[in-house]
Design a protein around this motif. Structure first.
Motif, PDB file in Angstrom:
ATOM      1  N   GLU A  68     -46.993  -9.289  17.673  1.00 36.42           N
ATOM      2  CA  GLU A  68     -47.079  -8.562  16.410  1.00 36.42           C
ATOM      3  C   GLU A  68     -45.688  -8.089  16.033  1.00 36.42           C
ATOM      4  OE1 GLU A  68     -49.392  -4.733  14.396  1.00 36.42           O
ATOM      5  OE2 GLU A  68     -49.867  -5.387  16.431  1.00 36.42           O
ATOM      6  N   CYS A  69     -45.364  -8.189  14.715  1.00 36.18           N
ATOM      7  CA  CYS A  69     -44.071  -7.730  14.207  1.00 36.18           C
ATOM      8  C   CYS A  69     -44.327  -6.891  12.961  1.00 36.18           C
ATOM      9  CB  CYS A  69     -43.163  -8.916  13.881  1.00 36.18           C
ATOM     10  SG  CYS A  69     -41.547  -8.421  13.191  1.00 36.18           S
ATOM     11  N   ASP A  70     -43.526  -5.809  12.820  1.00 32.71           N
ATOM     12  CA  ASP A  70     -43.744  -4.915  11.670  1.00 32.71           C
ATOM     13  C   ASP A  70     -42.870  -5.261  10.470  1.00 32.71           C
ATOM     14  OD1 ASP A  70     -41.220  -4.109  12.382  1.00 32.71           O
ATOM     15  OD2 ASP A  70     -41.703  -1.983  12.623  1.00 32.71           O
ATOM     16  N   CYS A  71     -42.320  -6.501  10.453  1.00 30.24           N
ATOM     17  CA  CYS A  71     -41.441  -6.870   9.340  1.00 30.24           C
ATOM     18  C   CYS A  71     -42.197  -7.063   8.026  1.00 30.24           C
ATOM     19  CB  CYS A  71     -40.648  -8.136   9.679  1.00 30.24           C
ATOM     20  SG  CYS A  71     -41.678  -9.644   9.744  1.00 30.24           S
ATOM     21  N   GLY A  72     -43.514  -7.203   8.086  1.00 29.65           N
ATOM     22  CA  GLY A  72     -44.300  -7.357   6.872  1.00 29.65           C
ATOM     23  C   GLY A  72     -44.481  -8.783   6.421  1.00 29.65           C
ATOM     24  N   PHE A 151     -26.700   2.125  11.705  1.00 26.10           N
ATOM     25  CA  PHE A 151     -28.020   2.573  12.119  1.00 26.10           C
ATOM     26  C   PHE A 151     -28.935   1.370  12.269  1.00 26.10           C
ATOM     27  CE2 PHE A 151     -27.721   2.758   7.486  1.00 26.10           C
ATOM     28  CZ  PHE A 151     -28.744   1.885   7.123  1.00 26.10           C
ATOM     29  N   ALA A 152     -30.032   1.612  12.931  1.00 21.68           N
ATOM     30  CA  ALA A 152     -31.096   0.615  13.055  1.00 21.68           C
ATOM     31  C   ALA A 152     -32.324   1.194  12.377  1.00 21.68           C
ATOM     32  CB  ALA A 152     -31.377   0.306  14.521  1.00 21.68           C
ATOM     33  N   ALA A 153     -32.696   0.597  11.240  1.00 22.93           N
ATOM     34  CA  ALA A 153     -33.804   1.140  10.448  1.00 22.93           C
ATOM     35  C   ALA A 153     -35.109   0.446  10.804  1.00 22.93           C
ATOM     36  CB  ALA A 153     -33.524   0.973   8.963  1.00 22.93           C
ATOM     37  N   THR A 154     -36.206   1.164  10.560  1.00 26.13           N
ATOM     38  CA  THR A 154     -37.548   0.611  10.767  1.00 26.13           C
ATOM     39  C   THR A 154     -38.264   0.517   9.417  1.00 26.13           C
ATOM     40  OG1 THR A 154     -38.569   2.775  11.056  1.00 26.13           O
ATOM     41  CG2 THR A 154     -37.615   1.734  13.037  1.00 26.13           C
ATOM     42  N   GLN A 155     -39.421  -0.118   9.475  1.00 27.88           N
ATOM     43  CA  GLN A 155     -40.236  -0.181   8.244  1.00 27.88           C
ATOM     44  C   GLN A 155     -40.584   1.212   7.756  1.00 27.88           C
ATOM     45  OE1 GLN A 155     -41.086  -2.561   6.309  1.00 27.88           O
ATOM     46  NE2 GLN A 155     -40.697  -4.450   7.442  1.00 27.88           N
ATOM     47  N   ALA A 156     -40.821   2.127   8.666  1.00 25.22           N
ATOM     48  CA  ALA A 156     -41.128   3.499   8.269  1.00 25.22           C
ATOM     49  C   ALA A 156     -39.955   4.127   7.537  1.00 25.22           C
ATOM     50  CB  ALA A 156     -41.499   4.336   9.496  1.00 25.22           C
ATOM     51  N   ASP A 157     -38.713   3.814   8.003  1.00 25.19           N
ATOM     52  CA  ASP A 157     -37.540   4.349   7.309  1.00 25.19           C
ATOM     53  C   ASP A 157     -37.469   3.826   5.869  1.00 25.19           C
ATOM     54  OD1 ASP A 157     -36.695   5.762   9.585  1.00 25.19           O
ATOM     55  OD2 ASP A 157     -35.754   3.956  10.404  1.00 25.19           O
ATOM     56  N   ALA A 159     -40.023   2.900   4.122  1.00 26.32           N
ATOM     57  CA  ALA A 159     -41.101   3.558   3.384  1.00 26.32           C
ATOM     58  C   ALA A 159     -40.669   4.935   2.917  1.00 26.32           C
ATOM     59  CB  ALA A 159     -42.348   3.647   4.255  1.00 26.32           C
ATOM     60  N   VAL A 160     -39.919   5.665   3.746  1.00 21.20           N
ATOM     61  CA  VAL A 160     -39.412   6.978   3.346  1.00 21.20           C
ATOM     62  C   VAL A 160     -38.484   6.842   2.146  1.00 21.20           C
ATOM     63  CG1 VAL A 160     -37.978   8.932   4.060  1.00 21.20           C
ATOM     64  CG2 VAL A 160     -39.694   8.008   5.616  1.00 21.20           C
ATOM     65  N   GLU A 161     -37.584   5.853   2.203  1.00 23.70           N
ATOM     66  CA  GLU A 161     -36.648   5.669   1.095  1.00 23.70           C
ATOM     67  C   GLU A 161     -37.398   5.347  -0.207  1.00 23.70           C
ATOM     68  OE1 GLU A 161     -33.019   2.670   0.578  1.00 23.70           O
ATOM     69  OE2 GLU A 161     -32.606   4.558   1.612  1.00 23.70           O
ATOM     70  N   ARG A 162     -38.466   4.522  -0.108  1.00 27.70           N
ATOM     71  CA  ARG A 162     -39.246   4.235  -1.310  1.00 27.70           C
ATOM     72  C   ARG A 162     -39.927   5.485  -1.846  1.00 27.70           C
ATOM     73  NH1 ARG A 162     -40.464  -0.549   1.620  1.00 27.70           N
ATOM     74  NH2 ARG A 162     -42.405   0.385   2.379  1.00 27.70           N
ATOM     75  N   ALA A 163     -40.425   6.310  -0.937  1.00 29.68           N
ATOM     76  CA  ALA A 163     -41.097   7.540  -1.358  1.00 29.68           C
ATOM     77  C   ALA A 163     -40.130   8.507  -2.025  1.00 29.68           C
ATOM     78  CB  ALA A 163     -41.769   8.210  -0.158  1.00 29.68           C
ATOM     79  N   LEU A 164     -38.860   8.519  -1.572  1.00 31.54           N
ATOM     80  CA  LEU A 164     -37.871   9.421  -2.163  1.00 31.54           C
ATOM     81  C   LEU A 164     -37.530   9.022  -3.591  1.00 31.54           C
ATOM     82  CD1 LEU A 164     -35.447   9.911   0.853  1.00 31.54           C
ATOM     83  CD2 LEU A 164     -36.879  11.665  -0.197  1.00 31.54           C
ATOM     84  N   GLY A 165     -37.604   7.717  -3.880  1.00 30.19           N
ATOM     85  CA  GLY A 165     -37.237   7.273  -5.212  1.00 30.19           C
ATOM     86  C   GLY A 165     -35.772   7.534  -5.483  1.00 30.19           C
ATOM     87  N   ALA A 183     -45.119   8.650   4.420  1.00 31.73           N
ATOM     88  CA  ALA A 183     -44.107   7.781   5.013  1.00 31.73           C
ATOM     89  C   ALA A 183     -43.547   8.367   6.297  1.00 31.73           C
ATOM     90  CB  ALA A 183     -42.988   7.543   4.003  1.00 31.73           C
ATOM     91  N   LEU A 184     -43.316   9.691   6.327  1.00 31.27           N
ATOM     92  CA  LEU A 184     -42.762  10.344   7.522  1.00 31.27           C
ATOM     93  C   LEU A 184     -43.726  10.296   8.695  1.00 31.27           C
ATOM     94  CD1 LEU A 184     -41.078  13.496   5.923  1.00 31.27           C
ATOM     95  CD2 LEU A 184     -39.917  11.534   6.971  1.00 31.27           C
ATOM     96  N   ALA A 185     -45.005  10.053   8.416  1.00 31.79           N
ATOM     97  CA  ALA A 185     -45.971   9.999   9.527  1.00 31.79           C
ATOM     98  C   ALA A 185     -45.640   8.874  10.501  1.00 31.79           C
ATOM     99  CB  ALA A 185     -47.382   9.832   8.966  1.00 31.79           C
ATOM    100  N   GLY A 186     -44.902   7.861  10.068  1.00 32.02           N
ATOM    101  CA  GLY A 186     -44.525   6.755  10.948  1.00 32.02           C
ATOM    102  C   GLY A 186     -43.173   6.944  11.601  1.00 32.02           C
ATOM    103  N   CYS A 187     -42.524   8.109  11.417  1.00 31.99           N
ATOM    104  CA  CYS A 187     -41.180   8.356  11.952  1.00 31.99           C
ATOM    105  C   CYS A 187     -41.247   9.287  13.173  1.00 31.99           C
ATOM    106  CB  CYS A 187     -40.293   8.967  10.866  1.00 31.99           C
ATOM    107  SG  CYS A 187     -40.124   7.903   9.403  1.00 31.99           S
TER     108      CYS A 187
END
Length: 974
Positions: A68-72, A151-157, A159-165, A183-187
């Motif tokens: 399984e990979c979280d790349c989407g 940095f090494a970002a994750t999908q959750a990171d 998601a946070v950036e998208r939520a910030l707009g 979004a922060l729930a995955g961080c």
């Protein structure tokens, strides 16, 4: 035996497309894979992508051969998973661990701090060297467009950036926090005031309490006790250091506004409290009852109550949703209304089921009153009777809606009329009648049954109605209830009696014989003793026809072609005191011809500001304008004869002048016109409604039973119309009755537009087409659409007619000038017609420069007679410029033998009237009619459309009809 990692490796290679596997090999060779964790049979690895923004996390489970990979990625396998299995297999074979982490890359951390009434938010990159603020977007740093720590970002990171707009740091808008917490729930690294917390997208629970508040009740919803503190923007921190939103327990915005501070419910609305609010709250939270005053509730099944009422021939039904029998409560607009006793608890699923059943079985909706007639009412009544226990029927309305035996027809004729009854023998042995008009309305509407007097419905005698219904409808529509049948309809009554093998009354039979004789050729009558004219043979037949109808008490529509002497024929049939209504321009002709042909008749002119009726006048002349203004005064006189000349003036039945004409009292009514039908058949109805009221029935009946079928090409309807009107309409063409007239030749002169004119025309055409398509889409009538073509028609004639454009001449006027110069040089005189006086204005300077004498007649001309006399005299000006509105009717201009029509249009009757000013009795030279038509313009398309308009007029008197359709209109623009 193969190792689990080898089996997983092979499984993934089989599942991977070649290009995906190649990209994964490149990532593995670049040592982009790092170990993260081992947990429950899974190896967690992180893969650094080339861009460096996102480091997808891959979970490999060798024992289960799963990954399984979280790349989407939507594919079954991605290059990150391929790189991870290659790197892990290589490390296990070499007996060395995978590199862990990346000294050069940190992870993203999130810092929330309280500052007064705000929450400040900040992102940091946390690594071996501590924390560094992240002040721009992840993409900007990863791509090198902005400076910042690696940095090494994750999908959750992400998601946070998208939520910030567009927000980056500092105080955030209130609306950002719900999506940001999700979004922060995955961080992993989130702190509140430096204290590690866990973010959650959930909401805390609530509890409700009901207590007394004076005579009323107080309901309040309070937060869950696990809440340790309420933060700004309605965030809360729970006892387990979870940060989430202040929950609403599914409360709507209105409930939240009312129940969090508490809501007072008046004692009179206790039913809403115990049956709606409290049951709903119990579904979502605990409810504490701290009062002893809540009323008792009872469990009752809901039912449908039907109030049924019969009014006239309507079945009216009002369905409601109730509880109990008799009802203890009803549901009204979604609210329970107590009707006394214990309050029923609502069973909303069953309410919905009953509502669906009501809609499916009876096609009704609770709370909506409906009314049905005829077969629909009968069918609904039968469905209600079959409905059963889930309905409660109140009222006796169904008793009237029962099926009775079919109707039988009883017809008999009497002097001047007839009796028609439709009777059902009745299921109880008592005969019941049906209203004859109601029977015909039901048949015409395609219904199969009709209401009976005293209740019940019976089947129509469809076979009898199919044979005789149209003729009976015409007879019934010709007179108001209780009035005598109009004499003009007696021939139709006689024909019906013959078909039904019923004795024909003597007076009705006599009228039938007279009508037949008149239609075939009226007996010769004595001419007036003072007549000073020699009648042509066809004129003598017209006088005999008029006098026969006069003596029979019937009206006449004389529709001879223009120029055949309708005025003279009408004068020969006048006796007693007569009123003649004509266009203002024609009044001098009537005055002159009356004194010339009937010199013993005294003529009175009722016109002008000092007008007064002369009781001694044998013939009173007035205009349509005066008729409209003095309708009451003219209707107060009992005239022996009323003549409408150019009777197309009353073609619109709803106009004031038409209504004034209908109100005139005349023993003998005559309409004179050369164009009985110009556009629509209701123009014929209007004129015949004046001459013989009731002959064609009511206007709406005529439209439905005659005009519409004829327009659709129904030959039978056209034949019925001709049969009924034949004795009362006389139409002769010049070709039929005046062969001595010189020939009339019609020529089309084709005009080629200049290049600037063509460019302008094409531009107007494009705009007009767009406008017409829009009008048709909005349901505009054909005549409304034709009005939109005005600018297009003007562009085909002269650019100067269009707003914002100017030109001294045009291709069409230059051709006109050439023709006039040539014709006048050969000794001819010419009439030049246009619908637009502004176009005539542009012709005048051209004639003046060419030294061609001319005169002009239009609506502004005061002494019309002088202009006509000047043109008619020998040596008078050879050109008469004339507007169609002012000179299309009533003028004798036989001095001209050339007629030029500058702007042809869709109504051929208008052009015929213009040509008939010259081609009429008294003309002894061949007449040339020239139509100037611009090539490749709307004017060419008009030629074909004129043919269908002629057919419409012919349908009333001689043949089938054409109709003006949407395709016709669009063809004008092609």
């Amino acid at each position: 035996m193969a190792e689990p990692i080898d089996a997983l490796f092979e499984a993934m290679r089989r599942a991977s497309p070649r290009e995906v596997w190649s990209r994964g090999v490149e990532l593995a060779r670049a040592e982009a894979v790092r170990g993260v964790d081992e947990r429950k049979g899974e190896t967690i690895l992180r893969v650094t992508t080339r861009g460096g923004l996102l480091c997808p996390v891959v979970a490999l489970a060798p024992d289960d051969e799963s990954w399984e990979c979280d790349c989407g990625s939507r594919e079954a396998i991605c290059e990150h998973a391929v790189a991870a299995v290659i790197a892990l297999r290589r490390a296990q074979r070499e007996g060395v661990p995978l590199p862990v982490g990346d000294a050069q890359r940190g992870h993203i951390g999130y810092r929330i701090r309280r500052q007064g009434a705000e929450l400040h938010f900040e992102r940091v990159v946390a690594g071996a060297r501590g924390e560094e603020p992240l002040t721009t977007t992840l993409t900007a740093v990863a791509s090198g467009r902005a400076a910042g720590p690696r940095f090494a970002a994750t999908q959750a990171d992400l998601a946070v950036e998208r939520a910030l707009g567009s927000a980056r740091r500092g105080p955030l808008p209130r609306g950002v926090w719900p999506s940001l917490l999700a979004a922060l729930a995955g961080c992993e690294d989130v702190t509140l005031d430096g204290r590690p917390v866990r973010a959650s997208s959930g909401r805390v629970g609530f509890a409700a309490r009901v207590e007394d508040r004076g005579p009323d009740f107080f309901v309040q919803v309070a937060p869950d006790p696990r809440i340790q503190e309420v933060l700004p923007h309605e965030l809360v921190r729970l006892s387990d250091d979870t940060v989430c939103l202040l929950g609403e327990a599914g409360l709507s915005g209105r409930e939240r506004e009312e129940l969090l501070p508490g809501r007072v419910i008046e004692a009179g609305r206790v039913a809403e409290l115990v049956t709606e609010l409290l049951p709903e709250l119990r579904k979502r939270m605990p409810v504490e009852i701290a009062t002893q005053r809540l009323p008792d509730t009872v469990v009752l099944p809901p039912r449908i109550a039907l109030e049924v009422e019969a009014r006239d021939d309507e079945l009216r039904v009002f369905p409601t949703l109730v509880y109990g029998d008799p009802p203890r409560a009803r549901v009204d607009a979604g609210k329970l209304v107590p009707l006394g006793g214990a309050i029923p608890l609502r069973d909303e699923p069953e309410e919905r089921a009953l509502t669906r059943r009501l809609q499916q079985d009876l096609e009704l909706v609770p709370g909506h009153r409906v009314a049905f007639r005829g077969a629909e009412a009968l069918a609904l009544g039968e469905r209600i009777r079959r409905a059963g226990a889930w309905t409660q029927v109140r009222g006796r309305g169904l008793e009237r809606f029962r099926r009775e035996p079919p109707l039988a027809v009883r017809f008999s004729a009497r002097s001047g009329g007839f009796d028609l009854r439709f009777v059902s023998p009745g299921s109880d042995g008592r005969a019941r009648r049906a209203d004859a008009q109601g029977v015909l309305r039901a048949w015409q509407a395609g219904e199969g049954i009709v209401a009976l007097e005293g209740g019940g419905f019976a089947e129509l005698p469809r076979g009898w109605l199919e044979k005789h219904g149209a003729r009976v409808a015409a007879l019934l529509g010709g007179a108001e209830p209780g009035e005598a049948l109009p004499r003009a309809l007696w021939p139709d009554l006689a024909r019906l009696c013959e078909v039904l093998d019923t004795p024909v009354p003597a007076d009705v039979a006599a009228m039938r014989r007279l009508a037949d004789r008149v239609a075939e050729g009226a007996p010769e009558t004595a001419l007036p003793a003072d007549l000073s004219a020699e009648l042509r043979s066809y004129q003598r037949r017209g006088v005999d026809w008029l006098c026969a109808l006069r003596d029979a008490g019937l009206g006449a529509l004389l529709a001879d072609d223009m120029g055949l002497g309708k005025t003279l024929q009408a004068l020969c049939a006048l006796r007693g005191r007569a009123l003649v209504v004509a266009p203002t321009s024609v009044l001098p002709n009537w005055e002159e011809e009356t004194r010339r042909f009937r010199p013993s008749l005294k003529v009175g002119l009722y016109h002008g500001p000092k007008r007064a009726l002369d009781p001694a006048a044998n013939v009173t002349l007035t205009s349509y304008a005066i008729l409209r203004l003095d309708a009451d005064a003219l209707a107060a006189v009992g005239w022996d004869a009323v003549v409408l000349d150019e009777s197309q003036a009353i073609k619109n039945p709803t106009s004031q002048v038409a209504r004034a004409a209908y109100a005139l009292r005349g023993a003998f009514r005559v309409a004179l016109t050369g164009t009985p039908v110009e556009n629509r058949l209701d123009e014929l109805w209007s004129q015949l409604h004046f001459t013989n009221p009731g002959l064609l029935g009511g206007r709406s009946d005529f439209e439905r039973q005659t005009a519409r079928p004829i327009a659709e090409g129904n030959a039978e309807a056209a034949a019925r119309l001709r049969e009924r009107t034949r004795p009362f309409v006389l139409r002769r063409t010049k070709r039929e009755v005046a062969p001595e007239l010189p020939p009339r030749t019609e020529v089309v002169l084709h005009v080629e537009l200049s290049e600037p004119e063509r460019t302008l025309y094409d531009a107007v055409r494009a705009a007009t087409r767009e406008e017409i398509v829009a009008q048709l889409a909005q349901g505009a009538s054909p005549l409304q659409v034709l009005e939109a073509l005005l600018r297009l028609r003007q562009a085909a004639c002269h650019p100067g007619l269009l707003p914002g454009h100017d030109a001294e001449s045009s291709s069409k006027l230059e051709l006109l000038l050439e023709q006039l110069e040539e014709g006048i040089a050969e000794g001819h005189k010419a009439l030049v017609f246009s619908q637009w006086t502004s176009l005539l204005d542009r012709i005048e300077p051209l004639l003046a420069r060419a030294k061609l004498p001319f005169t002009r007649l239009d609506g502004s001309t005061r002494d019309r007679g002088a202009v006509v006399a000047d043109f008619q005299r020998e040596g008078g000006p050879p050109v008469l410029l004339i507007s169609l509105r002012a000179g299309g009717t009533g003028l004798n201009l036989t001095a001209a033998d050339h007629v030029f029509i500058l702007d042809p249009w869709w109504n051929p009757a208008v052009e015929d009237q213009a040509a008939d000013r010259a081609h009429r009795i008294g003309q002894d030279r061949p007449v040339m009619v020239y139509r100037l038509v611009s090539e490749n313009t709307v004017e060419e398309r008009v030629q074909a459309l004129q043919k269908s308009k002629r057919e419409l007029a012919d349908a009333a008197l001689a043949g089938a009809a054409g109709a003006l359709t949407r395709d016709d209109l669009m063809a004008l623009l092609d």
